[in-house]
Design a protein around this motif. Sequence first.
Motif, PDB file in Angstrom:
ATOM      1  N   LEU A  75      -2.560   5.975   0.607  1.00  0.00           N
ATOM      2  CA  LEU A  75      -2.120   6.591  -0.591  1.00  0.00           C
ATOM      3  C   LEU A  75      -1.535   7.909  -0.707  1.00  0.00           C
ATOM      4  CD1 LEU A  75      -4.757   4.823  -2.767  1.00  0.00           C
ATOM      5  CD2 LEU A  75      -2.534   3.941  -2.286  1.00  0.00           C
ATOM      6  N   LYS A  76      -1.354   8.361   0.505  1.00  0.00           N
ATOM      7  CA  LYS A  76      -0.970  10.005   0.618  1.00  0.00           C
ATOM      8  C   LYS A  76       0.361  10.441  -0.149  1.00  0.00           C
ATOM      9  CE  LYS A  76       0.006  13.482   4.026  1.00  0.00           C
ATOM     10  NZ  LYS A  76       0.008  13.886   5.446  1.00  0.00           N
ATOM     11  N   ASN A  77       1.431   9.408  -0.163  1.00  0.00           N
ATOM     12  CA  ASN A  77       2.544   9.576  -0.770  1.00  0.00           C
ATOM     13  C   ASN A  77       2.191   9.817  -2.454  1.00  0.00           C
ATOM     14  OD1 ASN A  77       4.227   9.625   1.340  1.00  0.00           O
ATOM     15  ND2 ASN A  77       4.016   7.586   1.819  1.00  0.00           N
ATOM     16  N   PHE A  78       1.360   8.748  -2.762  1.00  0.00           N
ATOM     17  CA  PHE A  78       1.250   8.708  -4.263  1.00  0.00           C
ATOM     18  C   PHE A  78       0.600   9.965  -4.679  1.00  0.00           C
ATOM     19  CE2 PHE A  78       1.470   4.359  -2.889  1.00  0.00           C
ATOM     20  CZ  PHE A  78       2.211   3.734  -3.865  1.00  0.00           C
ATOM     21  N   GLU A  79      -0.335  10.657  -3.802  1.00  0.00           N
ATOM     22  CA  GLU A  79      -1.203  11.588  -3.971  1.00  0.00           C
ATOM     23  C   GLU A  79      -0.425  12.806  -4.088  1.00  0.00           C
ATOM     24  OE1 GLU A  79      -4.269  12.472  -1.257  1.00  0.00           O
ATOM     25  OE2 GLU A  79      -4.363  14.554  -1.627  1.00  0.00           O
ATOM     26  N   TYR A  80       0.815  12.953  -3.482  1.00  0.00           N
ATOM     27  CA  TYR A  80       1.468  14.178  -3.511  1.00  0.00           C
ATOM     28  C   TYR A  80       2.439  14.178  -5.018  1.00  0.00           C
ATOM     29  CZ  TYR A  80       5.748  17.212  -2.403  1.00  0.00           C
ATOM     30  OH  TYR A  80       6.528  18.203  -2.385  1.00  0.00           O
ATOM     31  N   PHE A  81       2.616  13.054  -5.353  1.00  0.00           N
ATOM     32  CA  PHE A  81       3.174  12.817  -6.723  1.00  0.00           C
ATOM     33  C   PHE A  81       2.411  13.180  -7.700  1.00  0.00           C
ATOM     34  CE2 PHE A  81       4.904  10.056 -10.235  1.00  0.00           C
ATOM     35  CZ  PHE A  81       5.870  10.755 -10.682  1.00  0.00           C
ATOM     36  N   PHE A  82       1.424  12.397  -7.696  1.00  0.00           N
ATOM     37  CA  PHE A  82       0.197  12.496  -8.793  1.00  0.00           C
ATOM     38  C   PHE A  82      -0.519  13.964  -8.916  1.00  0.00           C
ATOM     39  CE2 PHE A  82       0.781   8.018  -8.767  1.00  0.00           C
ATOM     40  CZ  PHE A  82       1.174   7.627 -10.266  1.00  0.00           C
TER      41      PHE A  82
END
Length: 326
Positions: A75-82
Amino acid sequence: MNVALSNNKADSVVIKKKKKTFFSEIKQNFYLYLLVFPGVLFFVIFKYLPMVGIIVAFQDFNIMKGLFKSKFVGLKNFEYFFTSKDWLVVTWNTVYLNLLFLFTGLFFSILIALVLSEISSKYFKKVTQSVVILPNFISWTLVSMFVFALLSTDVGFINSVLKTLGIIQEGQEINFYSNPALWTGILVVLKIWKTAGFGSVIYLAAIAGIDQEIYEAAKIDGASRMQCITKITLPQLRTTAVLMTLFGIGNIFDGDLGMIYAIVGDNPNLYETTDVIDTYVFRMLRQMNDFSMTTAIGLYQALVGFVIVYITNYFAKKYDSDSAIF
């Protein structure tokens, strides 16, 4: 006794009746399925097969390694956005603008349909209908040029008129392109101007389908034209309006990239009120060239949109089952 025998015979016929299989159903309605086939093929190729690409949202995607050999990062890519400060702004702008587009468009589409249906002159009705539908066929790029001609600080029509009327003086021009507070209203007006006329076609068709005997009976009972509209026409449009609202809510998380990017472009002064998920993703893709992060944002957009549609459909089904999609 004869009756009992006949009943038993009927039951045995029902039991012996062959249950329809998938292939017998296809064989029986072959031509109907043949008509449906191109549509099904379109959805399979352009809607379902690309879903395989969702995996990119969970990868550090490398175009040289391909879809199945890129590194899995969870979920690293989601973490960057959120964890960025932008996600709340773009999410709010997307939902807020789409709700305004949806309900103002619904109101003006029904209003235009009602007005057009009340016009008795066929020639005037056709001309008016063509005039209100025409903006739908003008591209947003061309609209953006009209908007610039209207709102430009130096040579814009609005500032020129205000100076001519003495409302503002030289040097006091309104700088529309640096004032984000004005743009929510500007975008809503443009959206209504471009799409409400075309949207009225659906409601005109629904009005044409209402039984004319209902109107004649109401007139015999002394109903005025306004009473016919409020007591007959509008209630008859309810199912169509709810269906169109459900379809609109299905796109509530889709920012109108073609419209907003053509009119606003990369103007950071206006991001506060005009930056939506689609323009954000498009900008990130161009600036960071990061497919994984943009896919993650797109997945978030799709999942939340689906949940909203499901909840809205649930309530529509609860209060009026004819208005529900599924």
